[in-house]
Design a protein around this motif. Structure first.
Motif, PDB file in Angstrom:
ATOM      1  N   ASP A  44      -8.751 -30.654  51.058  1.00  0.00           N
ATOM      2  CA  ASP A  44      -8.665 -31.662  52.114  1.00  0.00           C
ATOM      3  C   ASP A  44      -8.401 -31.060  53.488  1.00  0.00           C
ATOM      4  OD1 ASP A  44      -9.036 -33.685  50.217  1.00  0.00           O
ATOM      5  OD2 ASP A  44      -6.873 -33.776  49.805  1.00  0.00           O
ATOM      6  N   THR A  45      -8.555 -29.764  53.614  1.00  0.00           N
ATOM      7  CA  THR A  45      -8.398 -29.097  54.903  1.00  0.00           C
ATOM      8  C   THR A  45      -9.738 -28.563  55.349  1.00  0.00           C
ATOM      9  OG1 THR A  45      -6.118 -28.441  54.399  1.00  0.00           O
ATOM     10  CG2 THR A  45      -7.256 -27.214  56.149  1.00  0.00           C
ATOM     11  N   VAL A  46     -10.133 -28.863  56.585  1.00  0.00           N
ATOM     12  CA  VAL A  46     -11.394 -28.368  57.132  1.00  0.00           C
ATOM     13  C   VAL A  46     -11.171 -26.939  57.633  1.00  0.00           C
ATOM     14  CG1 VAL A  46     -13.157 -28.657  58.920  1.00  0.00           C
ATOM     15  CG2 VAL A  46     -12.190 -30.666  57.741  1.00  0.00           C
ATOM     16  N   ILE A  47     -12.032 -26.036  57.197  1.00  0.00           N
ATOM     17  CA  ILE A  47     -11.986 -24.641  57.631  1.00  0.00           C
ATOM     18  C   ILE A  47     -13.110 -24.421  58.639  1.00  0.00           C
ATOM     19  CG2 ILE A  47     -12.050 -22.226  56.923  1.00  0.00           C
ATOM     20  CD1 ILE A  47      -9.668 -23.814  55.823  1.00  0.00           C
ATOM     21  N   THR A  48     -12.744 -23.944  59.800  1.00  0.00           N
ATOM     22  CA  THR A  48     -13.733 -23.668  60.848  1.00  0.00           C
ATOM     23  C   THR A  48     -13.947 -22.162  60.944  1.00  0.00           C
ATOM     24  OG1 THR A  48     -13.030 -25.628  62.108  1.00  0.00           O
ATOM     25  CG2 THR A  48     -14.266 -23.916  63.297  1.00  0.00           C
ATOM     26  N   TRP A  49     -15.211 -21.763  60.817  1.00  0.00           N
ATOM     27  CA  TRP A  49     -15.597 -20.350  60.950  1.00  0.00           C
ATOM     28  C   TRP A  49     -16.397 -20.174  62.238  1.00  0.00           C
ATOM     29  CZ3 TRP A  49     -14.385 -16.290  57.754  1.00  0.00           C
ATOM     30  CH2 TRP A  49     -13.963 -16.557  56.444  1.00  0.00           C
ATOM     31  N   LEU A  50     -16.144 -19.080  62.922  1.00  0.00           N
ATOM     32  CA  LEU A  50     -17.041 -18.644  63.987  1.00  0.00           C
ATOM     33  C   LEU A  50     -17.325 -17.163  63.762  1.00  0.00           C
ATOM     34  CD1 LEU A  50     -17.207 -19.432  67.710  1.00  0.00           C
ATOM     35  CD2 LEU A  50     -17.049 -17.027  67.042  1.00  0.00           C
ATOM     36  N   VAL A  51     -18.609 -16.846  63.601  1.00  0.00           N
ATOM     37  CA  VAL A  51     -19.027 -15.449  63.462  1.00  0.00           C
ATOM     38  C   VAL A  51     -19.894 -15.117  64.661  1.00  0.00           C
ATOM     39  CG1 VAL A  51     -18.859 -15.345  60.951  1.00  0.00           C
ATOM     40  CG2 VAL A  51     -20.953 -16.187  61.997  1.00  0.00           C
ATOM     41  N   SER A  52     -19.643 -13.931  65.220  1.00  0.00           N
ATOM     42  CA  SER A  52     -20.352 -13.578  66.438  1.00  0.00           C
ATOM     43  C   SER A  52     -20.424 -12.064  66.563  1.00  0.00           C
ATOM     44  CB  SER A  52     -19.623 -14.184  67.654  1.00  0.00           C
ATOM     45  OG  SER A  52     -20.318 -13.926  68.854  1.00  0.00           O
ATOM     46  N   GLY A  53     -21.286 -11.615  67.445  1.00  0.00           N
ATOM     47  CA  GLY A  53     -21.403 -10.180  67.678  1.00  0.00           C
ATOM     48  C   GLY A  53     -22.316  -9.908  68.853  1.00  0.00           C
ATOM     49  N   THR A  54     -22.182  -8.698  69.386  1.00  0.00           N
ATOM     50  CA  THR A  54     -23.075  -8.317  70.484  1.00  0.00           C
ATOM     51  C   THR A  54     -24.496  -8.186  69.965  1.00  0.00           C
ATOM     52  OG1 THR A  54     -22.531  -6.002  70.076  1.00  0.00           O
ATOM     53  CG2 THR A  54     -21.260  -7.139  71.765  1.00  0.00           C
ATOM     54  N   THR A  59     -11.333 -17.563  62.208  1.00  0.00           N
ATOM     55  CA  THR A  59     -11.159 -18.496  61.091  1.00  0.00           C
ATOM     56  C   THR A  59      -9.976 -19.394  61.416  1.00  0.00           C
ATOM     57  OG1 THR A  59     -11.885 -16.746  59.583  1.00  0.00           O
ATOM     58  CG2 THR A  59     -10.884 -18.694  58.598  1.00  0.00           C
ATOM     59  N   LEU A  60     -10.221 -20.699  61.430  1.00  0.00           N
ATOM     60  CA  LEU A  60      -9.165 -21.659  61.740  1.00  0.00           C
ATOM     61  C   LEU A  60      -8.984 -22.608  60.562  1.00  0.00           C
ATOM     62  CD1 LEU A  60     -10.172 -22.564  65.408  1.00  0.00           C
ATOM     63  CD2 LEU A  60      -8.422 -20.927  64.662  1.00  0.00           C
ATOM     64  N   GLU A  61      -7.743 -22.830  60.187  1.00  0.00           N
ATOM     65  CA  GLU A  61      -7.450 -23.758  59.092  1.00  0.00           C
ATOM     66  C   GLU A  61      -7.324 -25.178  59.634  1.00  0.00           C
ATOM     67  OE1 GLU A  61      -4.056 -22.272  56.986  1.00  0.00           O
ATOM     68  OE2 GLU A  61      -4.885 -20.251  56.787  1.00  0.00           O
ATOM     69  N   GLU A  62      -8.317 -25.580  60.407  1.00  0.00           N
ATOM     70  CA  GLU A  62      -8.350 -26.914  61.013  1.00  0.00           C
ATOM     71  C   GLU A  62      -9.747 -27.167  61.556  1.00  0.00           C
ATOM     72  OE1 GLU A  62      -6.705 -25.908  65.464  1.00  0.00           O
ATOM     73  OE2 GLU A  62      -5.208 -26.101  63.871  1.00  0.00           O
ATOM     74  N   ASN A  63     -10.048 -28.412  61.817  1.00  0.00           N
ATOM     75  CA  ASN A  63     -11.346 -28.793  62.389  1.00  0.00           C
ATOM     76  C   ASN A  63     -11.258 -28.653  63.905  1.00  0.00           C
ATOM     77  OD1 ASN A  63     -13.817 -29.846  63.020  1.00  0.00           O
ATOM     78  ND2 ASN A  63     -13.375 -31.933  62.308  1.00  0.00           N
ATOM     79  N   ASN A  64     -11.620 -27.435  64.399  1.00  0.00           N
ATOM     80  CA  ASN A  64     -11.420 -27.159  65.815  1.00  0.00           C
ATOM     81  C   ASN A  64     -12.489 -26.186  66.308  1.00  0.00           C
ATOM     82  OD1 ASN A  64     -10.413 -26.823  68.400  1.00  0.00           O
ATOM     83  ND2 ASN A  64      -8.268 -26.759  67.708  1.00  0.00           N
ATOM     84  N   ILE A  65     -13.723 -26.668  66.400  1.00  0.00           N
ATOM     85  CA  ILE A  65     -14.826 -25.832  66.865  1.00  0.00           C
ATOM     86  C   ILE A  65     -14.611 -25.422  68.318  1.00  0.00           C
ATOM     87  CG2 ILE A  65     -17.313 -25.801  67.334  1.00  0.00           C
ATOM     88  CD1 ILE A  65     -17.690 -27.672  64.961  1.00  0.00           C
ATOM     89  N   PHE A  66     -14.049 -26.321  69.115  1.00  0.00           N
ATOM     90  CA  PHE A  66     -13.839 -26.026  70.529  1.00  0.00           C
ATOM     91  C   PHE A  66     -12.952 -24.785  70.695  1.00  0.00           C
ATOM     92  CE2 PHE A  66     -11.095 -26.362  74.266  1.00  0.00           C
ATOM     93  CZ  PHE A  66     -12.047 -26.383  75.283  1.00  0.00           C
ATOM     94  N   LEU A  67     -11.839 -24.736  69.956  1.00  0.00           N
ATOM     95  CA  LEU A  67     -10.936 -23.592  70.069  1.00  0.00           C
ATOM     96  C   LEU A  67     -11.627 -22.311  69.618  1.00  0.00           C
ATOM     97  CD1 LEU A  67      -8.176 -22.340  70.605  1.00  0.00           C
ATOM     98  CD2 LEU A  67      -7.496 -22.984  68.274  1.00  0.00           C
ATOM     99  N   ALA A  68     -12.399 -22.392  68.536  1.00  0.00           N
ATOM    100  CA  ALA A  68     -13.087 -21.194  68.048  1.00  0.00           C
ATOM    101  C   ALA A  68     -14.034 -20.649  69.113  1.00  0.00           C
ATOM    102  CB  ALA A  68     -13.849 -21.524  66.762  1.00  0.00           C
ATOM    103  N   ALA A 120     -16.873 -20.413  52.337  1.00  0.00           N
ATOM    104  CA  ALA A 120     -17.812 -20.012  53.391  1.00  0.00           C
ATOM    105  C   ALA A 120     -18.600 -21.192  53.940  1.00  0.00           C
ATOM    106  CB  ALA A 120     -18.764 -18.944  52.868  1.00  0.00           C
ATOM    107  N   GLY A 121     -18.964 -22.099  53.070  1.00  0.00           N
ATOM    108  CA  GLY A 121     -19.726 -23.273  53.514  1.00  0.00           C
ATOM    109  C   GLY A 121     -21.010 -22.900  54.230  1.00  0.00           C
ATOM    110  N   THR A 122     -21.233 -23.517  55.396  1.00  0.00           N
ATOM    111  CA  THR A 122     -22.480 -23.306  56.153  1.00  0.00           C
ATOM    112  C   THR A 122     -22.442 -22.029  56.994  1.00  0.00           C
ATOM    113  OG1 THR A 122     -21.615 -24.639  57.980  1.00  0.00           O
ATOM    114  CG2 THR A 122     -22.877 -25.792  56.285  1.00  0.00           C
ATOM    115  N   GLN A 171     -18.619 -24.613  58.872  1.00  0.00           N
ATOM    116  CA  GLN A 171     -17.414 -25.280  58.398  1.00  0.00           C
ATOM    117  C   GLN A 171     -17.494 -25.487  56.896  1.00  0.00           C
ATOM    118  OE1 GLN A 171     -17.023 -28.821  61.004  1.00  0.00           O
ATOM    119  NE2 GLN A 171     -15.250 -27.802  61.912  1.00  0.00           N
ATOM    120  N   ALA A 172     -16.313 -25.635  56.310  1.00  0.00           N
ATOM    121  CA  ALA A 172     -16.207 -25.901  54.877  1.00  0.00           C
ATOM    122  C   ALA A 172     -14.913 -26.660  54.657  1.00  0.00           C
ATOM    123  CB  ALA A 172     -16.226 -24.605  54.083  1.00  0.00           C
TER     124      ALA A 172
END
Length: 805
Positions: free
Chosen positions: A759-769, A783-792, A627-629, A754-755
């Motif tokens: 050696d793989t960066v996990i990118t999380w985006l949580v959102s809601g109305t 949830t992306l198995e890569e460092n890709n905040i832009f795509l999220a 989960a990280g941050t 992110q977490a």
């Protein structure tokens, strides 16, 4: 009186086989659910032949043997006819051969009936008969063959006709032992030198059989010798010593004989290698389970999935198509022969005939118990035939000769029955045989009823896939009734078609080789018609067709338009997307990438499990990511700016459901280690449920994927969620936390965390109305198995930004 009893019993046997043949003829129409089929007629030749031969044998028997036992011949006739029709159903070429052997057997039976019935020549020439049998058996070592071209060479063949000498050798051993023991008074049978001839000849027979690796017949020889010796001496220690000898032999064979080792391992735990060394026994048990209580019906089962179904596993074939009712009838018929055999022995005119009748009964009973017990996993497999029933001319001929001898012994003579000083040994023999058959009956019920449902749900049960070819499986449709997984074809060739393959990690597949996965597995009872249909319809379809009724359509909460958009956005990036109604828990989007195409399982299925990208895994429910941050919104909602302890966080995370599997009808994973923020791993579904609580004023919904089923009478019936919503935090705290992460100018909140994992960066985006938004409350997790905040964030804009305007 005797003649009328035998005539009535034979009439009932004929009526049973006639009904069986009619059903067998019509079975293709029933199975295809169409009259435009090719019907079965070839077995009628076998039935007519059986009827003519039995009719002649009945009249010859009643004319030449006055007041003989009226039960044994009808029982043998029923078993032989039942076996004959089963063999015709399984393999017509072998059915024709068995009909030929039945003709030979009955002609020998009829001819012998017209000959003098003095059995003294058997007693007089006991050594000649047994030695002749041993010589014939020894010939197989040098000139033996196997009709199948592979396996032990136990047959002698001439011009395409094969004969197995070890079959009549069993009967010859019984004759020899009965004559030898009858020639010596019981008081003389305690001296070891008197046993030397019997031990020598029986041991020679055993050596021949062991050299041929005919372990089943060798086991029968040991049992016959033991029980005949027990009956002759009346000493129970003979049985105990024999049990110890057999146990020792089994242990020695387990460690030093490969075939015995394999069979014992397969017997103890067949589930370890169900497709290898234990394939036969597993398929046999599946056949018994598939038969259930009343069976699939003649011609309606799949007994050919069991290897050697015409011979070694004909009991399993009968169990599948006749059910527990049929197997109990079969066992009762066998018990009738055994019980009458014991009665005949106790009423015999002299000691030789008594021992001979008891020995024949032992031979039939032990051989039946060994093969039936092997089929049911009561005993290790032995590979012998079921008397009168299994394919095999040598066995069938020997069995009818044995019946002939019993009938002759049962015919009263002028003298009174020989004195029987102690009947306990015969009573004990009857009890042992009866207990053995009772155990097989109870075991049949255990596999057919108690364990049946579990066995039939096994992924290696090909009968499910065969049934699916004849009965249309229900469709899986989205919330707008757009088809996702459908069935195409006609009866006998129905096939599953997956119209939207990208959803495969969620909807799964049903396949004859690879089993089932996803929703195809979890709602299988509805899709196969086992649930949702009236019980009366289920009963009728099972009685008439041996299959469930047509399957029911299942509606899921997925919105196929949104799902398609999410899959396009995720593309070749590994990860998951979850979009759900934060109030009802209905899942609108569940994407997991990489995915696979279930339409190509035949070509690619074997490699999918070894694929390092794990396309078979539903990352939305089974993927566990650090989960990280990402947990910041929930920590602030509960503790504000205060730094909580690890123990406090664990309790809080338990409330959020992170340490338990979500209540959804899909395979789900969860972190059961109790880790707090540093090492906590959660699935996208768990995170989406927690995000829903922030959007839904602190109340966490229950995930809902399977929404409704289309029942035949009620129409679409709503399927309830697997639980109730839970208030996990105060509404005010949840609302404030959501507003603290509001996206400027947008009606939704959002947080990116992110977490790192291996050696793989996990990118999380949580959102809601937002809590005060007037539309449908939505929660989104990317949830992306890569460092890709832009795509999220881009995925968020394309999904939430489009819906929540």
């Amino acid at each position: 009186m005797t003649n009328s009893i035998q005539r009535r019993l034979l009439r009932w046997a004929g009526i049973f086989l006639l009904i069986y043949s009619i059903i067998l003829t019509l079975s293709p129409a029933v199975r295809e659910r169409s009259w435009d089929v090719t019907y079965r007629f070839t077995h009628w030749g076998g039935l007519i032949t059986w009827g003519i031969l039995i009719y002649i044998a009945h009249h010859v028997t009643t004319r030449n043997l006055q007041d003989h036992d009226p039960y044994i011949f009808p029982a043998a006739a029923l078993l032989s006819g039942w076996g004959l029709l089963t063999i015709w159903r399984l393999d017509e070429s072998f059915g024709l051969k068995q009909t030929t052997w039945l003709t030979i057997s009955m002609l020998v039976f009829i001819a012998a009936m017209r000959a003098p019935h003095n059995l003294s020549f058997l007693r007089r020439y006991k050594y000649v008969l047994l030695v002749s049998g041993l010589i014939l058996t020894a010939f197989t070592i040098f000139f033996g063959t196997n009709p199948l071209g592979i396996g032990p060479r136990l047959w002698l063949g001439v011009l395409g006709v094969y004969f197995q000498p070890s079959e009549p050798l069993k009967l010859l051993l019984v004759i020899y032992l009965a004559a030898y023991f009858a020639d010596r008074p019981p008081t003389q049978l305690s001296a070891l030198p008197l046993f030397i001839p019997t031990i020598t000849l029986s041991g020679l027979a055993l050596i021949l059989l062991l050299v041929q690796r005919d372990l089943g017949t060798a086991s029968i020889f040991i049992f016959i010798y033991t029980i005949m010796l027990f009956l002759a001496t009346g000493k129970r220690r003979v049985l105990l010593i024999s049990v110890l000898v057999l146990t020792t032999a089994l242990l020695v064979g387990y460690f030093y004989v490969d075939i015995i080792h394999a069979r014992v391992i397969g017997w103890i735990n067949p589930w370890d290698d169900p497709s290898g060394r234990s394939y036969q026994i597993v398929q046999s048990l599946l056949a018994v389970a598939n038969g259930g209580t009343i069976g699939r019906g003649p011609g309606m089962g799949s007994p050919l999935l069991v290897p050697v179904a015409i011979s070694d596993f004909i009991f399993a074939a009968i169990s599948e198509e006749s059910g527990l009712v049929g197997t109990l009838g079969l066992l009762t018929t066998i018990w009738l022969i055994l019980a009458r055999g014991i009665i005949i022995a106790m009423r015999a005119a002299d000691r030789f005939r008594r021992l001979l009748a008891a020995g024949i009964t032992t031979y039939v009973g032990v051989q039946s118990l060994l093969i039936i017990g092997g089929n049911l996993r009561v005993l290790p497999l032995t590979g012998v035939t079921l008397p009168f029933v299994s394919y095999g001319g040598s066995s069938l001929l020997t069995s009818f000769v044995a019946v002939l001898i019993l009938l002759i012994i049962s015919t009263p003579e002028d003298s009174e029955p020989a004195a029987l000083p102690d009947h306990k040994s015969y009573t004990l023999l009857a009890g042992l045989l009866g207990v053995g058959l009772a155990i097989t009956a109870l075991t049949s019920a255990w596999w057919a009823i108690a364990r049946g449902p579990d066995l039939l749900n096994r992924t290696d049960n090909a009968r499910r896939a065969i049934s699916d070819r004849y009965v249309p499986r229900g469709e899986i449709v989205d919330r707008n009734n757009q088809p996702i997984n459908i069935t195409e074809g006609t009866s006998g060739s129905y096939a599953r078609v997956y119209l939207y393959p990208d959803l495969a990690p969620i909807t799964g597949y049903t396949h004859p080789v690879f089993g089932q996965a996803g929703l195809e597995a979890s709602v299988d009872d509805y899709l196969r018609g086992l649930k949702g249909n009236p019980s009366s319809l289920l009963w009728w379809e099972h009685l008439l067709y041996g299959t469930p009724p047509p399957g029911l359509d299942v509606r899921i909460s997925i919105d196929l338009a949104l799902q398609t958009k999410a899959d396009q956005l995720l593309g070749g990036h590994p990860g998951a997307i979850l979009l759900m109604n934060a109030e009802t828990g209905e899942i609108l989007v569940m994407a997991s990438h990489p995915t696979y195409d279930p339409n190509k399982l035949d070509e690619e299925g074997a490699n999918l499990a070894q694929n390092l990208t794990a396309p078979l895994v539903n990352r939305a429910t089974q993927g566990l990511y650090p989960a990280g941050t990402t947990m910041l919104p929930w920590v602030q909602a509960r503790y504000g700016e205060t730094q909580p302890s690890d123990d406090a966080l664990r309790k809080y995370f338990k409330t959020l459901g992170f340490y338990q599997a979500p209540a959804i009808n899909l395979p789900s994973a969860f972190d059961n280690s109790g880790n707090a923020i540093k090492d906590l791993r959660v699935s996208p579904l768990q995170m989406a449920l927690a995000a829903s609580a922030l959007t839904n004023h602190g109340t966490m919904p229950v995930p809902h994927l399977s929404m409704a089923v289309n029942a035949p009478e009620q129409g679409w019936v709503v399927l309830a969620a697997e639980g109730e919503p839970t208030e996990i935090m105060q509404a005010r705290a949840a609302d404030e936390a959501a507003l603290a992460f509001i996206v400027q100018g947008k009606p939704y909140w959002s947080h990116v965390g992110q977490a790192s994992a291996n050696d793989t960066v996990i990118t999380w985006l949580v959102s809601g109305t937002l809590p005060n938004w007037g539309g449908t409350p939505l929660a989104l997790v990317v949830t992306l198995e890569e460092n890709n905040i832009f795509l999220a964030e881009y995925i968020r804009e394309q999904l939430l930004g489009t819906i929540a305007k």
